[in-house]
Design a protein around this motif. Sequence first.
Motif, PDB file in Angstrom:
ATOM      1  N   GLY A 304       0.698  -1.245  -0.059  1.00  0.00           N
ATOM      2  CA  GLY A 304       0.128  -0.106  -0.063  1.00  0.00           C
ATOM      3  C   GLY A 304       0.690   1.283   0.039  1.00  0.00           C
ATOM      4  N   LEU A 305       1.785   1.300  -0.609  1.00  0.00           N
ATOM      5  CA  LEU A 305       2.784   2.483  -0.592  1.00  0.00           C
ATOM      6  C   LEU A 305       1.920   3.714  -1.416  1.00  0.00           C
ATOM      7  N   GLU A 306       1.781   4.879  -0.706  1.00  0.00           N
ATOM      8  CA  GLU A 306       1.128   6.020  -1.303  1.00  0.00           C
ATOM      9  C   GLU A 306       2.140   7.123  -1.649  1.00  0.00           C
ATOM     10  N   ARG A 307       1.659   7.968  -2.611  1.00  0.00           N
ATOM     11  CA  ARG A 307       2.463   9.088  -3.261  1.00  0.00           C
ATOM     12  C   ARG A 307       2.421  10.084  -2.170  1.00  0.00           C
ATOM     13  N   GLU A 308       3.557  10.777  -1.813  1.00  0.00           N
ATOM     14  CA  GLU A 308       3.629  11.826  -0.847  1.00  0.00           C
ATOM     15  C   GLU A 308       3.061  13.167  -1.476  1.00  0.00           C
ATOM     16  N   SER A 309       2.624  14.105  -0.664  1.00  0.00           N
ATOM     17  CA  SER A 309       2.179  15.368  -0.966  1.00  0.00           C
ATOM     18  C   SER A 309       2.909  16.475   0.051  1.00  0.00           C
ATOM     19  N   THR A 310       3.501  17.417  -0.387  1.00  0.00           N
ATOM     20  CA  THR A 310       4.091  18.347   0.556  1.00  0.00           C
ATOM     21  C   THR A 310       3.060  19.147   0.959  1.00  0.00           C
ATOM     22  N   ARG A 311       3.437  20.038   2.118  1.00  0.00           N
ATOM     23  CA  ARG A 311       2.360  21.041   2.737  1.00  0.00           C
ATOM     24  C   ARG A 311       2.527  22.299   1.819  1.00  0.00           C
ATOM     25  N   PRO A 312       1.346  23.147   1.837  1.00  0.00           N
ATOM     26  CA  PRO A 312       1.441  24.335   1.166  1.00  0.00           C
ATOM     27  C   PRO A 312       2.249  25.161   1.799  1.00  0.00           C
ATOM     28  N   GLN A 313       2.904  26.180   0.830  1.00  0.00           N
ATOM     29  CA  GLN A 313       3.686  27.375   1.471  1.00  0.00           C
ATOM     30  C   GLN A 313       2.702  28.367   2.255  1.00  0.00           C
ATOM     31  N   ARG A 314       3.117  28.974   3.259  1.00  0.00           N
ATOM     32  CA  ARG A 314       2.754  29.973   4.117  1.00  0.00           C
ATOM     33  C   ARG A 314       2.591  31.226   3.177  1.00  0.00           C
ATOM     34  N   ARG A 315       2.071  32.195   3.716  1.00  0.00           N
ATOM     35  CA  ARG A 315       2.122  33.483   3.123  1.00  0.00           C
ATOM     36  C   ARG A 315       3.561  34.246   2.587  1.00  0.00           C
ATOM     37  N   LYS A 316       4.114  33.969   3.596  1.00  0.00           N
ATOM     38  CA  LYS A 316       5.306  34.942   3.558  1.00  0.00           C
ATOM     39  C   LYS A 316       6.445  33.994   3.164  1.00  0.00           C
TER      40      LYS A 316
END
Length: 621
Positions: A304-316
């Motif tokens: 069950g290996l899943e593809r990763e997702s990075t977190r969204p960048q913050r405003r600054k």
Amino acid sequence: MRSSTLVPRPAAVAAVIASALAAGLLAASPAATAATAADPAAATVRIHDIQGTTRISPLVGQPVAGVPGIVTGVRSYGSSRGFWFQDPEGDGRAATSEGVFVFTGSGSTPGVKPGDSVLVSGTVSEFVPGGTSSGNQSLTQISRPTVTVVSAGNPLPEAVTIAAWTVPAAYAPAGDPAAAGSINGLTLDPRRYALDYYESLEGASVRIGDSRVVGATDPYAALWVTVKPQENPTPRGGTRYGSYTSQNAGRLQIQSLAPLAEQPFPKANVGDVLTGTTEGPLDFNQFGGYTLVSRSAVTVADRGLERESTRPQRRKELSVATYNVENLDPSDPQEKFDALGRAVVGNLASPDILALEEIQDNTGAKNDGVVAADQTVAKFVAAIRAAGGPAYEWRGVDPENNKDGGQPGGNIRQVFLFNPERVSFTDRPGGDATTPTGVIRERGKAALTLSPGRVAPGSEAWTDSRKPLAGEFTFGGKRVFVIANHFGSKGGDESLTSHRQPPNRSSEVRRLQQAQSVNAFVKEILAVDRKADVLVVGDINDFEFSAATKALTDGGALYPAVKSLPRGDRYSYVFQGNSQVLDQILTSPGIDDFEYDSVHINAEFHEQNSDHDPQVLRFRP
């Protein structure tokens, strides 16, 4: 000729030899003929005599007659058809294999089946997969064979179990300096070196138990496992290549003897588990070295290996990413564009700046003189927009036709995408394929003379290779320089299983020159403004410990951000079961606080939109 005996008697051997000689199928020396007549048993050559105690047969180039053994596997398709057979008796020596491959030709179907007791006559040869220039080891085989089946339905010789405790941790002996670094002439030491251990089993039946997949199923129906589960593991189930001396001895390629039409091959991802007992002859081929070719169906348990997702960048936070999209051109299926677009939005969180490698021109690999890539990029940008992403703008410089390497006619290059809602691009006109961009001082800060522009395109370092693309961006009122790269490939390097140890890595010379060129350009920027925010990104085609990476960082000009990750997460590519770094983002000293992510969405999966994992870096300029 039929017999009920498992191993042919000397009289049977003598009869076969005599008939082969009479038919003109063998050319025997007078001494051999006399020995056969005097004592047939004494003239019998066994498989271990052919294999010998080194990588090269002591009988290479010589005819052999009536070699006895049991057929253990048959390859009835492809360009290397033939069968493996094995001596069930053996000589008791660890260094000599009791199995060997019989090459019957590229178009002929072997007329034997597993369990046949056979006598084989032919010529001993050494076949080098990929040709002698590849540096590969050779496969000992019998060619131009005459085969006589003595009996059928015999039990197969007991397979040798390959496991964590049988494979030495040390990978290979040092090559003989007197033989240009070759290990071919060295006596095998299978208890000390992994390559010697595998070579001592070349052509013999081997088996493995449950084994973790460390290289996903490829388009050629092969996958990689490790029999050493504790050897440099990654958190996601792979095996990490962390230095030139950490080759990972437990890696083994797995293929099937049966054609795909008869027996489908499983589609496995890294971290899945090859289950049960997998058993068959140990082959050696061009694309993986030592390979277990399974006689039965290969079964895999999905983990069950899943593809990763990075977190969204913050405003600054400024988010900068690099992604090799593998020869993308408008003729690629819309499904590929859509999948890449979804990945940019869903897995990379729509980075503010995205450097793309391997963008091809508008007609792809068609060698027609076209160099513009506006249609390729427009189709990609549209796919991102359709996936809910931003309306990216883009910048690039068209190369000269067929001057940047890659597929002939494809004219691959780097391209910048950027989100105009978050970041602006400073256009300084005049950049073209041959004019280098430079560095000037502008109101006390560094600036590019051409943006976008190419770095040192006339340098010999970039002959027939992708030239770096430099761009000047502004985020939150702060100037940021990004240099997108695609260094020369590893084509021409010898494999880890080369007969030369250590292998010849000839491609490093070019990448070292390229790294020195980019490093010098970064130093020009820093000479004007030592606090300038500079990012060197792209497919560096080399490891974080390589000479090229060290040259990029010379003088403290850059830092390889991948080193900020835990060791087990430092990889962007999987090759022959080794998870390794090829794609990088390097930072100038002014960027001293950042967050880095190698986003694993491709390299570990059998279904890929590219063979590279994208890299993302977030920081506050």
